[in-house]
Design a protein around this motif. Structure first.
Motif, PDB file in Angstrom:
ATOM      1  N   ILE A 161       0.692  -1.125  -0.043  1.00  7.12           N
ATOM      2  CA  ILE A 161      -0.278   0.059   0.071  1.00  7.12           C
ATOM      3  C   ILE A 161       0.789   1.201   0.110  1.00  7.12           C
ATOM      4  CG2 ILE A 161      -0.250   0.196   2.434  1.00  7.12           C
ATOM      5  CD1 ILE A 161      -3.031   0.598  -0.091  1.00  7.12           C
ATOM      6  N   PHE A 162       2.188   1.077   0.710  1.00 12.21           N
ATOM      7  CA  PHE A 162       3.094   2.410   0.471  1.00 12.21           C
ATOM      8  C   PHE A 162       3.639   2.304  -0.663  1.00 12.21           C
ATOM      9  CE2 PHE A 162       2.601   1.251   5.038  1.00 12.21           C
ATOM     10  CZ  PHE A 162       2.319   2.481   5.518  1.00 12.21           C
ATOM     11  N   ARG A 163       4.155   1.432  -1.402  1.00  8.04           N
ATOM     12  CA  ARG A 163       4.680   1.142  -2.705  1.00  8.04           C
ATOM     13  C   ARG A 163       3.716   1.528  -3.839  1.00  8.04           C
ATOM     14  NH1 ARG A 163       6.129  -3.833  -0.957  1.00  8.04           N
ATOM     15  NH2 ARG A 163       5.329  -4.592  -2.667  1.00  8.04           N
ATOM     16  N   THR A 164       2.588   1.702  -3.717  1.00  9.55           N
ATOM     17  CA  THR A 164       1.485   1.982  -4.665  1.00  9.55           C
ATOM     18  C   THR A 164       1.012   3.303  -4.943  1.00  9.55           C
ATOM     19  OG1 THR A 164       0.531  -0.162  -4.223  1.00  9.55           O
ATOM     20  CG2 THR A 164      -1.012   1.100  -5.704  1.00  9.55           C
ATOM     21  N   GLN A 217      -6.850 -11.698   4.109  1.00  7.01           N
ATOM     22  CA  GLN A 217      -7.571 -12.259   2.873  1.00  7.01           C
ATOM     23  C   GLN A 217      -7.319 -11.255   1.829  1.00  7.01           C
ATOM     24  OE1 GLN A 217      -8.491 -14.950   2.952  1.00  7.01           O
ATOM     25  NE2 GLN A 217     -10.707 -15.284   1.933  1.00  7.01           N
ATOM     26  N   MET A 218      -7.189 -10.113   1.864  1.00  8.99           N
ATOM     27  CA  MET A 218      -7.121  -9.263   0.882  1.00  8.99           C
ATOM     28  C   MET A 218      -5.526  -9.293   0.282  1.00  8.99           C
ATOM     29  SD  MET A 218      -8.993  -5.687   2.261  1.00  8.99           S
ATOM     30  CE  MET A 218     -10.715  -5.835   2.571  1.00  8.99           C
ATOM     31  N   GLN A 219      -4.677  -9.457   1.229  1.00 11.91           N
ATOM     32  CA  GLN A 219      -3.293  -9.807   0.699  1.00 11.91           C
ATOM     33  C   GLN A 219      -3.240 -11.050   0.035  1.00 11.91           C
ATOM     34  OE1 GLN A 219      -0.808  -7.605   1.646  1.00 11.91           O
ATOM     35  NE2 GLN A 219       1.111  -8.748   1.980  1.00 11.91           N
ATOM     36  N   HIS A 220      -3.957 -12.095   0.444  1.00 13.11           N
ATOM     37  CA  HIS A 220      -3.884 -13.214  -0.173  1.00 13.11           C
ATOM     38  C   HIS A 220      -4.440 -13.265  -1.655  1.00 13.11           C
ATOM     39  CE1 HIS A 220      -4.739 -17.578  -0.820  1.00 13.11           C
ATOM     40  NE2 HIS A 220      -5.931 -17.248  -1.465  1.00 13.11           N
ATOM     41  N   TYR A 221      -5.407 -12.319  -2.150  1.00 16.10           N
ATOM     42  CA  TYR A 221      -5.901 -11.955  -3.399  1.00 16.10           C
ATOM     43  C   TYR A 221      -5.054 -10.957  -4.087  1.00 16.10           C
ATOM     44  CZ  TYR A 221     -10.084 -14.604  -2.414  1.00 16.10           C
ATOM     45  OH  TYR A 221     -10.685 -15.949  -2.080  1.00 16.10           O
ATOM     46  N   GLY A 222      -3.988 -10.498  -3.560  1.00 14.08           N
ATOM     47  CA  GLY A 222      -3.213  -9.289  -4.048  1.00 14.08           C
ATOM     48  C   GLY A 222      -3.544  -8.069  -4.249  1.00 14.08           C
ATOM     49  N   LEU A 223      -4.469  -7.865  -3.176  1.00 10.59           N
ATOM     50  CA  LEU A 223      -4.949  -6.304  -3.117  1.00 10.59           C
ATOM     51  C   LEU A 223      -3.605  -5.455  -2.162  1.00 10.59           C
ATOM     52  CD1 LEU A 223      -7.411  -4.641  -3.932  1.00 10.59           C
ATOM     53  CD2 LEU A 223      -7.893  -4.509  -1.484  1.00 10.59           C
ATOM     54  N   PRO A 224      -3.421  -4.343  -2.346  1.00 10.91           N
ATOM     55  CA  PRO A 224      -2.546  -3.747  -1.706  1.00 10.91           C
ATOM     56  C   PRO A 224      -2.931  -3.394  -0.257  1.00 10.91           C
ATOM     57  CG  PRO A 224      -2.440  -2.593  -3.883  1.00 10.91           C
ATOM     58  CD  PRO A 224      -3.521  -3.607  -3.800  1.00 10.91           C
ATOM     59  N   LYS A 268      -1.309   8.954   7.975  1.00  7.48           N
ATOM     60  CA  LYS A 268      -1.183   7.594   7.099  1.00  7.48           C
ATOM     61  C   LYS A 268      -0.010   7.717   6.135  1.00  7.48           C
ATOM     62  CE  LYS A 268      -4.902   5.202   6.182  1.00  7.48           C
ATOM     63  NZ  LYS A 268      -6.194   4.841   5.622  1.00  7.48           N
ATOM     64  N   GLY A 269       0.250   8.863   5.638  1.00  5.50           N
ATOM     65  CA  GLY A 269       1.130   9.089   4.577  1.00  5.50           C
ATOM     66  C   GLY A 269       2.718   9.416   5.195  1.00  5.50           C
ATOM     67  N   ASN A 302      -6.273   5.883  -1.148  1.00  6.76           N
ATOM     68  CA  ASN A 302      -7.312   5.059  -1.515  1.00  6.76           C
ATOM     69  C   ASN A 302      -7.588   3.860  -0.659  1.00  6.76           C
ATOM     70  OD1 ASN A 302      -8.373   6.552  -3.887  1.00  6.76           O
ATOM     71  ND2 ASN A 302      -6.559   6.046  -4.863  1.00  6.76           N
ATOM     72  N   GLU A 303      -6.688   3.732   0.400  1.00  6.43           N
ATOM     73  CA  GLU A 303      -6.761   2.582   1.171  1.00  6.43           C
ATOM     74  C   GLU A 303      -8.133   2.004   1.687  1.00  6.43           C
ATOM     75  OE1 GLU A 303      -4.088   0.515   4.728  1.00  6.43           O
ATOM     76  OE2 GLU A 303      -4.403   2.630   4.799  1.00  6.43           O
TER      77      GLU A 303
END
Length: 395
Positions: free
Chosen positions: A45-48, A82-89, A339-340, A54-55
């Motif tokens: 999420i920090f690299r995107t 679960q989101m990590q599992h599906y590739g979401l940042p 957050k940033g 938009n998190e």
């Protein structure tokens, strides 16, 4: 920590180095493999680009679209895993207790490198066209942009395929390249040299991107920075994912006194804290409405539930990142938690780096396969095993 790291050339050499290391009392060992030694130790999420702002939307849109995939989730952490599992940042960074799994991740081919190689390849192809033996002026390029764009995309595809290292795929890609190249030249016979030159330069640029040394990190995590999945501290940090970044701008002094008594109560009266507490109480109605500023600005190693076969086989755990500290000269204390804001894994946790030379990657993957560490083991879904079977039987 050794800055340059120890170079390893085989699985046996890697294991020998690992077993010789002394384990620090009061700490636990975890590993992470990177397919590029220059990558930062940051969650996706920090690299995107635009990830942080938009998190909260990513979180809600994912659940709204596929609620059945999250039916067993009880906490914000469960959702993030679960989101990590599906590739979401997410704000999670995967680690493992199995050093060989980390070594596999360091050596495997990943989308990031393929993507970077494709961009480099197509960009270099376009530049090659501009400097080709046939001087194409702006008018010509404007009139033939589709051809130029197609050629750039063509080279990008070739580069990505070549970087995967599969000989059969490479042969097929070269055939496709040849056919499309001929089609371009048939429309403009004068483009022949440019096509050849562009493919050569694009391939060279892409291979350069895709050929980097890999690295395995060994972390030694103090016990007070280890948390289990049901920890209240974990609930605090995981629920940050559900908060708008504009709502989380929290004044902090980062002093010892801020974590107790009157200072603690004052800190918790801020609007950003109240918003976060609202999210936490959705999963823990009994949660005591007092959040420690030092927890908010920390990173913890989380022992998550082994809720799916992939996390079991990978012996997975996660770093969970909190808020970063931003200088805010016009606020009390001069600092804000946002957050940033910048936040990073403490250098004292990184005890060793093992460098995998780029030319040893293929050999090490073969050795890992002999030990049962294969793609279908790391990713135990049926499509991965089908892919492995096709490779085994040369299909």
């Amino acid at each position: 920590m050794q800055e340059e790291g120890v170079r390893i050339n085989s699985v046996s050499e890697f294991i020998e180095k690992i077993v010789q290391l002394d384990k620090k009392e009061g700490a636990e060992i975890f590993y992470r493999g990177h397919a590029d030694r220059d990558w930062e130790l940051l969650p996706s999420i920090f690299r995107t680009p635009n990830g942080i702002e938009n998190e909260h939307l990513l979180f809600r849109d994912m659940v709204a679209r596929l609620p059945q995939s999250f039916s067993d989730c009880k906490s914000a952490l469960d959702y993030l895993v679960q989101m990590q599992h599906y590739g979401l940042p997410t704000r999670l960074l995967d680690v493992t207790t199995n050093s060989l799994v980390a070594l596999y991740f360091a050596c495997e081919e990943v989308c990031n490198i393929g993507s970077e190689a494709m961009k480099a390849g197509s960009g270099e192809a376009f530049r090659a066209i501009l400097s080709s033996p046939k001087p194409w002026d702006t008018k010509y390029l404007n009139n033939n942009f589709n051809m130029v764009d197609a050629l750039s995309a063509l080279v990008a595809t070739l580069v990505a395929t070549v970087n995967k290292g599969q000989e059969a795929d490479q042969a097929m890609a070269n055939l496709v390249i040849d056919d499309i190249g001929k089609a371009i030249v048939s429309k403009d016979p004068t483009a022949g040299k440019a096509v050849t030159h562009a493919i050569k330069e694009g391939k060279k640029a892409g291979k350069k991107i895709g050929s980097k040394d890999r690295v395995v990190y060994l972390f030694s995590i103090p016990e007070d920075s280890l948390k289990h999945y049901d920890s209240d501290t974990v609930s605090v940090l995981a629920n940050l994912a559900k908060c708008n970044d504009k709502e989380i701008d929290i004044c902090t002094k980062q002093t010892k006194d801020e974590g107790k008594g009157k200072e603690l109560r004052v800190f918790n009266k801020q609007a950003g804290i109240r918003k976060l507490l609202h999210q936490i109480k959705e999963e823990k109605p009994y949660f005591r409405p007092l959040i420690d500023s030092h927890d908010l600005s920390s990173i913890f190693l989380i022992k998550a539930k082994y809720g799916n076969p992939r996390i079991v086989n990978q012996a997975g755990a996660f770093f969970l990142f909190g808020l970063g500290i931003t200088l805010a000269p016009f606020t009390p204390g001069g600092q804000s938690l946002t957050k940033g804001g910048r936040i990073g894994i403490p250098s004292t946790w990184i005890k060793h780096k093992f460098i995998v030379p780029k030319d040893k990657k293929k050999k090490i993957l073969e050795e890992l396969a002999n030990l049962g560490i294969t793609e279908s083991y790391i990713y135990p879904e049926i499509d991965k095993y089908a892919k492995e079977l096709k490779k085994r039987y040369n299909l």
